[in-house]
Write an enzyme that holds these catalytic residues in place. Structure first.
Site, PDB file in Angstrom:
ATOM      1  CB  CYS A 296      -1.592   7.350   1.572  1.00  0.00           C
ATOM      2  SG  CYS A 296      -3.143   6.612   2.101  1.00  0.00           S
TER       3      CYS A 296
ATOM      4  CD  GLU B  65      -3.104  -0.960   0.423  1.00  0.00           C
ATOM      5  OE1 GLU B  65      -3.382   0.209   0.072  1.00  0.00           O
ATOM      6  OE2 GLU B  65      -3.783  -1.941   0.095  1.00  0.00           O
TER       7      GLU B  65
END
Ligand code: NAD
Length: 438
Positions: free
Chosen positions: A248, A214
């Site tokens: 993110c 990720e």
């Protein structure tokens, strides 16, 4: 636990022995662990919130909304559906095998490793752990050393609530993580940057261990002409400046046409003031930069354009004001790397074709956002660009939908999780063909 710290090899061996007893595979064990984890979050949430304030200046409200309650919702979603998700899935058999039946089952993998970053240090450690436990695995959880208070809090609390022979927290920085990565795991789930992602994948390759990565990247925003800029700016600013931009999937940069750019810049300045007042340093809702290294890096990006709002900073307080930059060139420092902080550059493009070209000239982002009411523009952005996910009309929120997979593509990562996608990530879908003997 003994006074002497266990070595990574000892931790993994102990968890593997537990896995081999079969107890983590029982549905009752899984639901008990998830219920206990839920209890930790609700009973001890304030301790976690306090740690998040110490590490990142997160307000209590933000800590609950984006980390603690977020993870509770993920647990509730999973507990409600787990039994159904685990039902064997029948598959049709070809005519030559008439009489036989076929199905798949979700097989637990074994001992899995979850490595988390510092920006949402509770959510990004525990949400993958939810999936790993739901799938019937033993788990080693490695929090980020850059959020030391949160790391210490989870290391203290998890053993109080969970089965310590199946769930272990290993704290530490590069040496400790490197030592862990030398062990054989059955899956490694890593959240963080692409440089370390490559190190993780290389270590995993030695054992043929599958990985989920990720990662991050520069998530673009396209703002079409003729949109309600007040609404656009309010949504963009609250998504961008959450956690001081250290998200993110934060909007990284804005692409719009030269006629829209000035009005959008003004609307963003007003939206920032609406969120945090005239001086965000006095707002209890505005966070801080994680450390001096990131502070210095971000201050180096502030001259990349004309300051529309923000620019103020204070190294002692690790404070950088929510900053919007206009007239930004694609070659400026702020466009060279993922910003990961409270700086929002606006770049102008000559229409949708140029915007799509600009996005496709760069690495595939974790998220793509667009504000437009034109169905043709939406359709072109969806079909002509590639990104981990897409948010039309609202940044960030797609990752709160547990029924949507969350993950990147290309440089923004591989694999995904949340809800049943977490179960699939942490399971092996085993094929079974059952042919009668008689
Ligand atoms: P970080 O520095 O906390 O690193 C992440 C983890 O990697 C930590 O646990 C750390 O101990 C470990 N690590 C660091 N160096 C290592 C090494 N040499 N070997 C082994 N392990 C090592 O966090 P970060 O990488 O600065 O996180 C920020 C990045 O993460 C950004 O790019 C962001 O976009 C991305 N991110 C992605 C997601 C997502 O869900 N896709 C979420 C949050 C952050």
């Amino acid at each position: 636990m003994s006074a002497r710290a266990e070595s990574p090899a000892e931790v993994v061996a102990r968890l593997r022995a537990t896995f081999r007893t079969g107890r983590t595979k029982d549905l009752a064990w899984r639901t008990t662990q998830l219920t206990r984890l839920r209890a930790l979050l609700t009973e001890r949430g304030d301790e976690l919130a306090e740690a998040l304030r110490a590490d990142l200046g997160k307000s209590r409200k933000e800590a609950y909304r984006t980390e603690i309650d977020f993870t509770v919702r993920e647990i509730d979603h999973t507990l409600e559906r787990l039994e159904g998700w685990l039902r064997p899935e029948p598959a049709p058999v070809p005519a030559v095998l008439a009489g036989a039946t076929a199905h798949t089952v979700q097989d637990p993998l074994g001992v899995v490793l979850v490595i988390a970053p510092w920006n949402y240090p509770v959510q990004l450690l525990l949400a993958p752990v939810v999936g790993a436990l739901a799938a019937g695995n033993a788990v080693v959880a490695k929090p980020s050393e850059l959020a030391p208070a949160a790391s210490a809090a989870v290391a203290r609390l998890l053993p109080e609530y969970l089965d310590t022979d199946a769930v272990a927290v290993v704290e530490g920085a590069v040496p400790e993580t490197t030592a862990l990565l030398a062990e054989r795991f059955d899956h490694i789930f890593y959240t963080g940057n692409g440089t370390v992602g490559r190190i993780v994948m290389t270590a995993a390759a030695k054992h043929l261990t599958p990985v989920t990565l990720e990662l991050g990247g520069k998530s673009p925003v396209f703002v079409d002409r003729d949109t309600d800029l007040k609404t656009v700016a309010a949504r963009l600013a609250s998504g961008k400046f959450l956690n001081a931009g250290q998200t993110c999937v934060a909007p990284d940069y804005v692409l719009t046409d030269p006629e829209t750019a000035p009005a959008l810049a003004d609307a963003l300045a007003a939206a920032v003031e609406g969120l945090f007042g005239q001086d965000a340093s006095t707002s209890p809702e505005y966070g801080r930069i994680v450390n001096e290294r990131h502070f210095d890096r971000l201050v180096g990006l502030l001259d990349s354009g004309r300051t529309v709002t923000g620019g103020a900073h204070d190294r002692d307080g690790k404070y950088i004001a929510p900053t919007v930059l206009a007239d930004v060139s694609p070659d400026s420092p702020v466009m060279g790397e993922e910003i990961f902080g409270p700086v929002l550059p606006i770049l102008t493009v000559d229409g949708l074709d140029e915007a799509i070209g600009f996005i496709n000239d760069r690495d595939k982002p974790l998220a793509l956002y667009a504000f437009t009411s034109d169905p043709a523009v939406r359709e072109r952005l969806l079909t002509e660009t590639s990104s981990g996910g897409v948010g039309l009309g609202l940044p960030l929120a797609h990752l709160t939908v547990s029924d949507l997979p969350f993950g990147g593509v290309g440089e923004s990562g591989m694999g995904n999780y949340h809800g049943r996608y977490s179960l699939e990530t942490f399971s092996h879908r085993k094929a079974v063909l059952d042919t009668p003997l008689g």
